[in-house]
Design an enzyme around this catalytic site. Structure first.
Site, PDB file in Angstrom:
ATOM      1  N   ASP A   1      -9.652  -5.428  -4.821  1.00 27.84           N
ATOM      2  CA  ASP A   1      -9.057  -4.392  -3.990  1.00 27.84           C
ATOM      3  C   ASP A   1      -9.664  -3.050  -4.363  1.00 27.84           C
ATOM      4  O   ASP A   1      -9.429  -2.531  -5.451  1.00 27.84           O
ATOM      5  CB  ASP A   1      -7.542  -4.396  -4.214  1.00 27.84           C
ATOM      6  CG  ASP A   1      -6.782  -3.600  -3.173  1.00 27.84           C
ATOM      7  OD1 ASP A   1      -7.345  -2.633  -2.648  1.00 27.84           O
ATOM      8  OD2 ASP A   1      -5.623  -3.961  -2.911  1.00 27.84           O
TER       9      ASP A   1
ATOM     10  N   SER B   1       0.821  -1.206   0.000  1.00 27.71           N
ATOM     11  CA  SER B   1       0.000   0.000   0.000  1.00 27.71           C
ATOM     12  C   SER B   1       0.861   1.265   0.000  1.00 27.71           C
ATOM     13  O   SER B   1       1.665   1.445  -0.904  1.00 27.71           O
ATOM     14  CB  SER B   1      -0.939  -0.062   1.214  1.00 27.71           C
ATOM     15  OG  SER B   1      -1.953   0.891   1.104  1.00 27.71           O
TER      16      SER B   1
ATOM     17  N   HIS C   1      -7.433  -5.626  -0.350  1.00 27.69           N
ATOM     18  CA  HIS C   1      -6.261  -4.927   0.186  1.00 27.69           C
ATOM     19  C   HIS C   1      -5.573  -5.645   1.347  1.00 27.69           C
ATOM     20  O   HIS C   1      -4.350  -5.707   1.411  1.00 27.69           O
ATOM     21  CB  HIS C   1      -6.697  -3.535   0.643  1.00 27.69           C
ATOM     22  CG  HIS C   1      -5.643  -2.501   0.520  1.00 27.69           C
ATOM     23  ND1 HIS C   1      -5.108  -2.111  -0.692  1.00 27.69           N
ATOM     24  CD2 HIS C   1      -5.005  -1.756   1.445  1.00 27.69           C
ATOM     25  CE1 HIS C   1      -4.200  -1.183  -0.494  1.00 27.69           C
ATOM     26  NE2 HIS C   1      -4.115  -0.944   0.796  1.00 27.69           N
TER      27      HIS C   1
END
Ligand SMILES: *[C@@H]1O[C@H](CO)[C@@H](O)[C@H](O)[C@H]1NC(C)=O
Ligand SMILES: *[C@@H]1O[C@H](CO)[C@@H](O)[C@H](O)[C@H]1NC(C)=O
Ligand SMILES: *[C@@H]1O[C@H](CO)[C@@H](O)[C@H](O)[C@H]1NC(C)=O
Length: 413
Positions: free
Chosen positions: A355, A185, A388
Protein backbone atom coordinates in the site's frame (compact mmCIF):
# COMPACT_ATOMS: atom_id res chain seq x y z
CA UNK A 1 -4.58 0.67 -19.40
CA UNK A 2 -6.78 3.69 -18.96
CA UNK A 3 -8.91 1.74 -16.54
CA UNK A 4 -6.02 0.64 -14.47
CA UNK A 5 -4.58 4.09 -14.35
CA UNK A 6 -7.85 5.74 -13.52
CA UNK A 7 -8.72 3.25 -10.97
CA UNK A 8 -5.56 3.75 -9.05
CA UNK A 9 -6.18 7.42 -8.96
CA UNK A 10 -9.70 7.22 -7.84
CA UNK A 11 -8.63 5.09 -4.96
CA UNK A 12 -7.25 8.14 -3.31
CA UNK A 13 -7.44 11.84 -3.69
CA UNK A 14 -4.34 12.91 -5.44
CA UNK A 15 -4.76 10.18 -7.90
CA UNK A 16 -8.29 10.64 -8.92
CA UNK A 17 -7.28 13.84 -10.48
CA UNK A 18 -4.80 12.49 -12.88
CA UNK A 19 -7.46 10.71 -14.81
CA UNK A 20 -7.68 13.79 -16.91
CA UNK A 21 -4.35 13.19 -18.52
CA UNK A 22 -5.61 9.91 -19.88
CA UNK A 23 -7.82 10.87 -22.78
CA UNK A 24 -9.79 7.63 -22.72
CA UNK A 25 -10.31 7.90 -19.06
CA UNK A 26 -12.55 10.90 -19.20
CA UNK A 27 -14.84 9.13 -21.58
CA UNK A 28 -14.95 6.03 -19.52
CA UNK A 29 -16.76 7.99 -16.83
CA UNK A 30 -19.37 9.10 -19.25
CA UNK A 31 -20.45 5.69 -20.39
CA UNK A 32 -23.80 4.19 -19.62
CA UNK A 33 -24.83 3.05 -16.21
CA UNK A 34 -26.11 -0.27 -17.34
CA UNK A 35 -22.93 -2.16 -16.90
CA UNK A 36 -22.24 -5.78 -17.55
CA UNK A 37 -22.95 -6.80 -14.01
CA UNK A 38 -26.26 -8.45 -13.59
CA UNK A 39 -28.34 -6.92 -10.86
CA UNK A 40 -27.26 -3.32 -11.28
CA UNK A 41 -30.60 -2.36 -12.67
CA UNK A 42 -31.24 1.17 -11.50
CA UNK A 43 -29.33 4.28 -12.49
CA UNK A 44 -27.39 5.70 -9.57
CA UNK A 45 -29.68 8.73 -9.47
CA UNK A 46 -32.21 6.41 -7.93
CA UNK A 47 -29.92 6.00 -4.95
CA UNK A 48 -27.53 3.38 -3.72
CA UNK A 49 -30.20 1.01 -2.39
CA UNK A 50 -32.01 0.85 -5.72
CA UNK A 51 -28.84 0.62 -7.78
CA UNK A 52 -26.71 -1.74 -5.75
CA UNK A 53 -28.56 -3.44 -2.92
CA UNK A 54 -32.26 -4.13 -3.54
CA UNK A 55 -31.63 -6.07 -6.79
CA UNK A 56 -29.76 -8.68 -4.77
CA UNK A 57 -32.64 -9.38 -2.41
CA UNK A 58 -31.46 -7.38 0.61
CA UNK A 59 -33.62 -4.98 2.57
CA UNK A 60 -32.31 -1.47 2.13
CA UNK A 61 -33.49 1.94 3.21
CA UNK A 62 -32.30 5.40 2.16
CA UNK A 63 -31.68 7.69 5.14
CA UNK A 64 -31.05 11.41 5.56
CA UNK A 65 -28.99 12.70 8.44
CA UNK A 66 -28.55 16.42 9.12
CA UNK A 67 -25.30 17.59 10.66
CA UNK A 68 -25.06 20.34 13.22
CA UNK A 69 -23.59 22.65 10.57
CA UNK A 70 -26.51 22.01 8.23
CA UNK A 71 -25.29 19.40 5.74
CA UNK A 72 -27.84 16.77 4.81
CA UNK A 73 -26.05 13.47 4.45
CA UNK A 74 -27.31 10.39 2.70
CA UNK A 75 -26.86 6.97 4.26
CA UNK A 76 -28.10 3.46 3.59
CA UNK A 77 -29.38 0.94 6.05
CA UNK A 78 -29.23 -2.71 5.05
CA UNK A 79 -31.34 -4.25 7.75
CA UNK A 80 -31.72 -7.75 6.42
CA UNK A 81 -29.58 -10.23 4.55
CA UNK A 82 -30.82 -12.84 2.11
CA UNK A 83 -30.45 -15.60 4.64
CA UNK A 84 -32.73 -14.01 7.21
CA UNK A 85 -30.17 -14.98 9.80
CA UNK A 86 -30.45 -12.94 12.94
CA UNK A 87 -33.93 -11.70 12.14
CA UNK A 88 -36.26 -11.48 15.08
CA UNK A 89 -33.48 -10.63 17.47
CA UNK A 90 -31.87 -7.26 17.94
CA UNK A 91 -29.19 -6.98 15.34
CA UNK A 92 -25.95 -5.26 16.25
CA UNK A 93 -25.40 -2.10 14.17
CA UNK A 94 -22.28 -1.64 12.04
CA UNK A 95 -21.41 1.69 10.45
CA UNK A 96 -19.21 1.61 7.34
CA UNK A 97 -17.28 4.72 6.32
CA UNK A 98 -15.57 5.15 2.95
CA UNK A 99 -12.43 7.15 2.10
CA UNK A 100 -11.80 10.39 0.22
CA UNK A 101 -13.00 10.97 -3.37
CA UNK A 102 -15.27 7.96 -3.33
CA UNK A 103 -18.67 7.34 -1.75
CA UNK A 104 -20.52 4.51 -0.05
CA UNK A 105 -21.21 2.73 -3.29
CA UNK A 106 -17.59 1.57 -3.59
CA UNK A 107 -18.28 -0.99 -0.87
CA UNK A 108 -20.96 -2.63 -3.00
CA UNK A 109 -19.25 -3.16 -6.32
CA UNK A 110 -18.19 -6.74 -5.84
CA UNK A 111 -20.75 -9.53 -5.82
CA UNK A 112 -22.91 -10.07 -2.69
CA UNK A 113 -20.72 -13.00 -1.74
CA UNK A 114 -17.65 -10.77 -1.86
CA UNK A 115 -18.60 -7.31 -0.60
CA UNK A 116 -18.35 -6.22 3.01
CA UNK A 117 -21.81 -4.70 3.66
CA UNK A 118 -23.65 -7.76 2.37
CA UNK A 119 -21.35 -10.19 4.14
CA UNK A 120 -22.08 -8.32 7.37
CA UNK A 121 -25.82 -8.33 6.63
CA UNK A 122 -25.72 -12.07 5.93
CA UNK A 123 -24.02 -12.50 9.28
CA UNK A 124 -26.89 -10.87 11.13
CA UNK A 125 -25.63 -7.31 11.43
CA UNK A 126 -27.70 -4.17 10.92
CA UNK A 127 -25.52 -2.43 8.35
CA UNK A 128 -25.31 1.34 7.86
CA UNK A 129 -23.32 2.92 5.02
CA UNK A 130 -22.24 6.56 5.37
CA UNK A 131 -21.74 9.03 2.51
CA UNK A 132 -19.50 11.98 3.28
CA UNK A 133 -20.56 15.58 2.54
CA UNK A 134 -19.87 16.64 -1.02
CA UNK A 135 -20.24 13.17 -2.56
CA UNK A 136 -22.97 12.44 -5.07
CA UNK A 137 -25.85 11.83 -2.66
CA UNK A 138 -24.68 14.13 0.10
CA UNK A 139 -24.72 17.45 -1.74
CA UNK A 140 -27.50 19.08 0.24
CA UNK A 141 -27.50 21.68 2.96
CA UNK A 142 -30.21 23.44 4.90
CA UNK A 143 -29.13 26.84 3.55
CA UNK A 144 -26.21 26.46 1.14
CA UNK A 145 -26.17 25.28 -2.43
CA UNK A 146 -23.17 23.27 -3.68
CA UNK A 147 -22.61 25.91 -6.34
CA UNK A 148 -21.69 28.32 -3.52
CA UNK A 149 -18.06 28.36 -2.36
CA UNK A 150 -19.23 28.40 1.23
CA UNK A 151 -20.70 24.93 0.78
CA UNK A 152 -17.09 23.72 0.42
CA UNK A 153 -15.64 25.49 3.43
CA UNK A 154 -14.56 22.39 5.35
CA UNK A 155 -11.75 19.87 5.68
CA UNK A 156 -11.61 16.53 7.44
CA UNK A 157 -11.77 18.42 10.74
CA UNK A 158 -15.45 18.99 10.00
CA UNK A 159 -15.94 15.31 9.20
CA UNK A 160 -14.57 14.67 12.69
CA UNK A 161 -16.65 17.40 14.31
CA UNK A 162 -19.91 17.12 12.38
CA UNK A 163 -20.34 14.25 9.90
CA UNK A 164 -19.30 11.32 12.05
CA UNK A 165 -21.11 12.50 15.19
CA UNK A 166 -24.32 13.13 13.22
CA UNK A 167 -24.33 9.65 11.72
CA UNK A 168 -23.32 8.00 15.00
CA UNK A 169 -26.09 9.83 16.87
CA UNK A 170 -28.61 8.78 14.28
CA UNK A 171 -27.66 5.10 14.26
CA UNK A 172 -27.40 5.02 18.04
CA UNK A 173 -30.86 6.56 18.48
CA UNK A 174 -32.46 4.29 15.89
CA UNK A 175 -30.96 1.07 17.20
CA UNK A 176 -30.43 1.82 20.88
CA UNK A 177 -27.17 -0.08 20.69
CA UNK A 178 -23.49 0.67 20.63
CA UNK A 179 -21.94 0.64 17.19
CA UNK A 180 -19.24 -1.38 15.52
CA UNK A 181 -17.36 0.82 13.06
CA UNK A 182 -15.51 0.00 9.84
CA UNK A 183 -13.42 2.65 8.12
CA UNK A 184 -11.20 2.61 5.07
CA UNK A 185 -8.46 5.15 4.37
CA UNK A 186 -9.79 8.64 5.28
CA UNK A 187 -12.54 6.76 7.10
CA UNK A 188 -9.85 5.54 9.50
CA UNK A 189 -8.20 8.93 9.90
CA UNK A 190 -11.38 10.73 10.91
CA UNK A 191 -12.30 7.93 13.29
CA UNK A 192 -8.91 7.93 15.01
CA UNK A 193 -9.01 11.72 15.27
CA UNK A 194 -12.53 11.56 16.75
CA UNK A 195 -11.68 8.89 19.28
CA UNK A 196 -8.58 10.82 20.32
CA UNK A 197 -10.82 13.73 21.29
CA UNK A 198 -13.11 11.44 23.22
CA UNK A 199 -15.88 11.80 20.64
CA UNK A 200 -18.15 8.89 19.73
CA UNK A 201 -16.57 6.57 22.24
CA UNK A 202 -19.72 6.35 24.35
CA UNK A 203 -21.66 5.12 21.35
CA UNK A 204 -18.94 2.85 20.04
CA UNK A 205 -18.39 -0.82 20.69
CA UNK A 206 -15.36 -1.45 18.52
CA UNK A 207 -13.60 -0.26 15.37
CA UNK A 208 -12.07 -2.03 12.39
CA UNK A 209 -9.60 0.14 10.47
CA UNK A 210 -8.71 -1.03 6.97
CA UNK A 211 -5.75 0.47 5.16
CA UNK A 212 -5.35 2.95 7.99
CA UNK A 213 -3.99 6.42 7.41
CA UNK A 214 -3.03 8.69 10.24
CA UNK A 215 0.50 9.61 9.38
CA UNK A 216 1.21 10.14 5.70
CA UNK A 217 4.78 11.32 5.61
CA UNK A 218 6.12 8.14 4.04
CA UNK A 219 3.65 8.08 1.21
CA UNK A 220 6.19 7.00 -1.34
CA UNK A 221 5.00 8.11 -4.71
CA UNK A 222 6.51 10.90 -6.77
CA UNK A 223 3.15 12.23 -7.88
CA UNK A 224 1.80 12.15 -4.37
CA UNK A 225 4.70 14.12 -3.04
CA UNK A 226 4.58 16.73 -5.80
CA UNK A 227 0.83 17.01 -5.44
CA UNK A 228 1.09 17.45 -1.71
CA UNK A 229 3.48 20.35 -2.22
CA UNK A 230 1.30 21.90 -4.87
CA UNK A 231 -1.81 21.58 -2.76
CA UNK A 232 -0.36 23.58 0.02
CA UNK A 233 1.42 26.11 -2.16
CA UNK A 234 -0.70 26.70 -5.19
CA UNK A 235 -4.06 25.15 -4.95
CA UNK A 236 -5.56 27.51 -2.45
CA UNK A 237 -4.85 30.50 -4.64
CA UNK A 238 -5.75 28.55 -7.76
CA UNK A 239 -9.08 27.20 -6.65
CA UNK A 240 -9.86 29.21 -3.58
CA UNK A 241 -12.61 27.89 -1.40
CA UNK A 242 -14.22 25.52 -3.82
CA UNK A 243 -15.41 22.15 -4.81
CA UNK A 244 -12.62 19.82 -5.76
CA UNK A 245 -14.20 17.97 -8.62
CA UNK A 246 -11.88 15.34 -10.11
CA UNK A 247 -13.99 15.30 -13.26
CA UNK A 248 -13.84 19.06 -13.80
CA UNK A 249 -11.57 21.03 -16.07
CA UNK A 250 -9.72 23.22 -13.54
CA UNK A 251 -8.58 20.15 -11.68
CA UNK A 252 -7.64 18.51 -14.98
CA UNK A 253 -5.40 21.38 -15.95
CA UNK A 254 -3.85 21.52 -12.54
CA UNK A 255 -2.93 17.86 -12.80
CA UNK A 256 -1.53 18.13 -16.24
CA UNK A 257 0.90 20.58 -14.74
CA UNK A 258 1.87 18.17 -11.98
CA UNK A 259 2.39 15.34 -14.38
CA UNK A 260 4.94 17.41 -16.26
CA UNK A 261 7.22 17.47 -13.22
CA UNK A 262 10.44 15.53 -13.68
CA UNK A 263 10.22 12.14 -12.05
CA UNK A 264 6.43 12.08 -12.01
CA UNK A 265 5.15 9.24 -14.10
CA UNK A 266 1.44 9.63 -14.70
CA UNK A 267 1.30 6.67 -16.98
CA UNK A 268 1.89 3.76 -14.66
CA UNK A 269 -0.11 5.06 -11.77
CA UNK A 270 -1.62 1.88 -10.56
CA UNK A 271 1.54 0.61 -8.98
CA UNK A 272 3.08 4.05 -8.66
CA UNK A 273 0.31 5.49 -6.49
CA UNK A 274 -1.85 3.10 -4.55
CA UNK A 275 0.77 0.44 -4.71
CA UNK A 276 0.22 -2.69 -6.70
CA UNK A 277 -3.29 -3.97 -5.94
CA UNK A 278 -3.00 -7.71 -6.18
CA UNK A 279 -6.56 -8.85 -6.36
CA UNK A 280 -9.01 -6.71 -8.28
CA UNK A 281 -11.69 -8.03 -10.60
CA UNK A 282 -11.73 -6.14 -13.90
CA UNK A 283 -15.56 -6.11 -13.98
CA UNK A 284 -15.53 -4.48 -10.58
CA UNK A 285 -12.98 -1.94 -11.69
CA UNK A 286 -15.21 -1.19 -14.65
CA UNK A 287 -18.15 -0.62 -12.34
CA UNK A 288 -16.01 1.48 -10.08
CA UNK A 289 -15.11 3.78 -12.95
CA UNK A 290 -18.74 4.32 -13.76
CA UNK A 291 -19.44 5.44 -10.22
CA UNK A 292 -16.38 7.25 -8.97
CA UNK A 293 -14.55 9.45 -8.29
CA UNK A 294 -16.58 11.86 -6.20
CA UNK A 295 -15.99 15.46 -5.25
CA UNK A 296 -14.52 16.69 -2.05
CA UNK A 297 -13.53 20.17 -0.93
CA UNK A 298 -10.28 21.78 -1.95
CA UNK A 299 -9.73 22.61 1.70
CA UNK A 300 -9.90 18.91 2.52
CA UNK A 301 -7.22 18.13 -0.06
CA UNK A 302 -5.06 20.90 1.34
CA UNK A 303 -5.51 19.53 4.84
CA UNK A 304 -4.50 16.05 3.69
CA UNK A 305 -1.47 17.52 1.97
CA UNK A 306 -0.53 19.24 5.22
CA UNK A 307 -0.64 15.86 6.91
CA UNK A 308 1.76 14.50 4.32
CA UNK A 309 4.13 17.38 4.73
CA UNK A 310 4.10 17.92 8.44
CA UNK A 311 4.15 14.30 9.53
CA UNK A 312 1.84 15.15 12.38
CA UNK A 313 -1.87 14.76 12.86
CA UNK A 314 -3.26 18.22 13.48
CA UNK A 315 -6.20 20.41 12.64
CA UNK A 316 -6.25 22.49 9.48
CA UNK A 317 -3.37 24.92 9.33
CA UNK A 318 -4.42 28.37 8.13
CA UNK A 319 -0.87 29.00 7.05
CA UNK A 320 -0.15 32.02 9.22
CA UNK A 321 0.28 32.15 12.98
CA UNK A 322 -2.12 35.08 13.30
CA UNK A 323 -4.82 33.23 11.32
CA UNK A 324 -4.33 30.16 13.46
CA UNK A 325 -4.63 32.29 16.59
CA UNK A 326 -7.86 33.63 15.20
CA UNK A 327 -9.27 30.14 14.74
CA UNK A 328 -7.67 28.19 17.56
CA UNK A 329 -6.27 30.73 19.98
CA UNK A 330 -2.81 29.28 19.30
CA UNK A 331 -0.18 29.96 16.65
CA UNK A 332 -0.14 26.30 15.56
CA UNK A 333 -3.16 24.13 14.94
CA UNK A 334 -4.07 21.79 17.82
CA UNK A 335 -2.76 18.25 17.53
CA UNK A 336 -4.92 15.13 17.54
CA UNK A 337 -3.10 13.04 20.11
CA UNK A 338 -3.75 9.40 19.31
CA UNK A 339 -2.39 8.30 22.68
CA UNK A 340 -5.63 9.65 24.10
CA UNK A 341 -7.74 7.00 22.39
CA UNK A 342 -9.27 4.96 25.23
CA UNK A 343 -6.91 2.05 25.79
CA UNK A 344 -9.70 -0.45 26.22
CA UNK A 345 -11.43 0.31 22.91
CA UNK A 346 -11.42 -2.89 20.84
CA UNK A 347 -9.48 -2.16 17.66
CA UNK A 348 -8.86 -4.25 14.58
CA UNK A 349 -6.24 -2.86 12.22
CA UNK A 350 -5.55 -4.39 8.82
CA UNK A 351 -2.85 -3.05 6.52
CA UNK A 352 -1.12 -4.10 3.33
CA UNK A 353 2.52 -4.59 2.41
CA UNK A 354 2.13 -2.95 -0.97
CA UNK A 355 0.00 0.00 0.00
CA UNK A 356 1.76 3.14 -1.21
CA UNK A 357 -0.69 5.46 0.56
CA UNK A 358 -0.88 3.67 3.86
CA UNK A 359 2.86 2.97 3.86
CA UNK A 360 3.99 0.37 6.36
CA UNK A 361 6.35 2.90 7.96
CA UNK A 362 3.43 5.24 8.61
CA UNK A 363 1.34 2.38 9.94
CA UNK A 364 4.33 1.67 12.16
CA UNK A 365 4.07 5.21 13.53
CA UNK A 366 0.38 4.72 14.11
CA UNK A 367 0.94 1.46 15.96
CA UNK A 368 3.65 3.13 17.99
CA UNK A 369 1.25 5.88 19.06
CA UNK A 370 -1.10 3.10 20.19
CA UNK A 371 1.58 1.19 22.07
CA UNK A 372 -0.10 1.69 25.42
CA UNK A 373 -3.33 0.20 24.13
CA UNK A 374 -4.55 -2.84 26.11
CA UNK A 375 -2.89 -5.78 24.42
CA UNK A 376 -6.01 -7.92 24.41
CA UNK A 377 -8.05 -5.11 22.82
CA UNK A 378 -5.93 -4.79 19.73
CA UNK A 379 -5.82 -7.08 16.73
CA UNK A 380 -3.37 -6.28 13.94
CA UNK A 381 -3.45 -7.99 10.59
CA UNK A 382 -0.73 -7.55 7.98
CA UNK A 383 -1.40 -8.65 4.42
CA UNK A 384 1.81 -8.78 2.49
CA UNK A 385 0.33 -8.61 -1.02
CA UNK A 386 -2.42 -6.06 -0.45
CA UNK A 387 -2.47 -2.45 -1.62
CA UNK A 388 -4.96 0.33 -0.92
CA UNK A 389 -7.91 -0.75 -3.05
CA UNK A 390 -7.71 -4.47 -2.33
CA UNK A 391 -9.31 -3.75 1.04
CA UNK A 392 -12.54 -2.50 -0.55
CA UNK A 393 -12.68 -4.54 -3.71
CA UNK A 394 -10.27 -7.43 -3.55
CA UNK A 395 -11.87 -10.64 -4.80
CA UNK A 396 -10.37 -12.51 -1.84
CA UNK A 397 -10.96 -9.73 0.71
CA UNK A 398 -13.75 -11.85 2.16
CA UNK A 399 -11.45 -14.72 3.02
CA UNK A 400 -8.55 -12.58 4.08
CA UNK A 401 -10.08 -9.51 5.72
CA UNK A 402 -13.88 -9.48 6.03
CA UNK A 403 -14.25 -12.83 7.75
CA UNK A 404 -11.71 -11.64 10.27
CA UNK A 405 -13.69 -8.41 10.74
CA UNK A 406 -16.91 -10.38 11.27
CA UNK A 407 -15.35 -12.62 13.89
CA UNK A 408 -13.72 -9.61 15.56
CA UNK A 409 -17.15 -7.93 15.86
CA UNK A 410 -18.83 -11.14 17.04
CA UNK A 411 -16.15 -11.51 19.65
CA UNK A 412 -17.26 -8.15 21.13
CA UNK A 413 -20.86 -9.26 21.63
C1 LIG B 1 -14.92 29.22 6.63
O1 LIG B 1 -15.02 28.60 7.89
C2 LIG B 1 -14.21 29.22 8.92
C3 LIG B 1 -14.37 28.46 10.20
O2 LIG B 1 -14.51 27.12 10.04
C4 LIG B 1 -14.61 30.64 9.10
O3 LIG B 1 -13.76 31.25 10.04
C5 LIG B 1 -14.55 31.40 7.79
O4 LIG B 1 -15.04 32.68 7.95
C6 LIG B 1 -15.35 30.66 6.72
N1 LIG B 1 -15.15 31.30 5.45
C7 LIG B 1 -16.17 31.63 4.66
C8 LIG B 1 -15.83 32.31 3.40
O5 LIG B 1 -17.33 31.36 4.94
C1 LIG C 1 -15.54 -10.90 -11.32
O1 LIG C 1 -16.77 -10.27 -11.56
C2 LIG C 1 -17.61 -10.97 -12.46
C3 LIG C 1 -18.83 -10.10 -12.72
O2 LIG C 1 -19.54 -9.89 -11.55
C4 LIG C 1 -17.99 -12.31 -11.86
O3 LIG C 1 -18.79 -13.05 -12.77
C5 LIG C 1 -16.72 -13.09 -11.53
O4 LIG C 1 -17.06 -14.27 -10.86
C6 LIG C 1 -15.80 -12.27 -10.67
N1 LIG C 1 -14.54 -12.97 -10.47
C7 LIG C 1 -14.08 -13.28 -9.25
C8 LIG C 1 -12.77 -14.00 -9.22
O5 LIG C 1 -14.67 -13.00 -8.23
C1 LIG D 1 -0.08 12.86 23.92
O1 LIG D 1 -0.63 12.48 25.15
C2 LIG D 1 0.26 11.78 26.00
C3 LIG D 1 -0.48 11.34 27.26
O2 LIG D 1 -1.83 11.24 27.05
C4 LIG D 1 1.44 12.66 26.35
O3 LIG D 1 2.37 11.93 27.14
C5 LIG D 1 2.11 13.13 25.06
O4 LIG D 1 3.12 14.04 25.37
C6 LIG D 1 1.11 13.79 24.14
N1 LIG D 1 1.75 14.09 22.88
C7 LIG D 1 1.62 15.26 22.27
C8 LIG D 1 2.31 15.42 20.96
O5 LIG D 1 1.00 16.18 22.77
Amino acid sequence: MAFRVLFSMAAWGLLALVLVVEPHGVHSFGRGWFGPRKGVVAPPEAGICAASVLPYGYKCQEIEVTTQDGYILNAQRISGGRTGRGSGQKKPPVLIQHGVLVDGMTWLLNSPEENLPMILADNGFDVWIANTRGTRFSRKHKALDPSRPRFWNWSWDELVTFDLPAVFDFVYKETGQKIDYVGHSLGTLIALASFSEGRLVNQLKSAALLSPIAYLSHMNTALGVVAAKAFVGEITTLFGLAEFNPKGEPVANFLKGLCAYPGVDCYDLLSAITGHNCCLNSSTVDLFLKNEPQSTSTKNMVHLAQTVRHGILAKFNYGRPDYNVLHYGEASPPVYNLSNIPHNLPLFISYGGRDALSDIRDVGLLLDSLKHHDVDKMTVQFIKDYAHADFIMGVDAKDIVYNAVVSFFKHQH
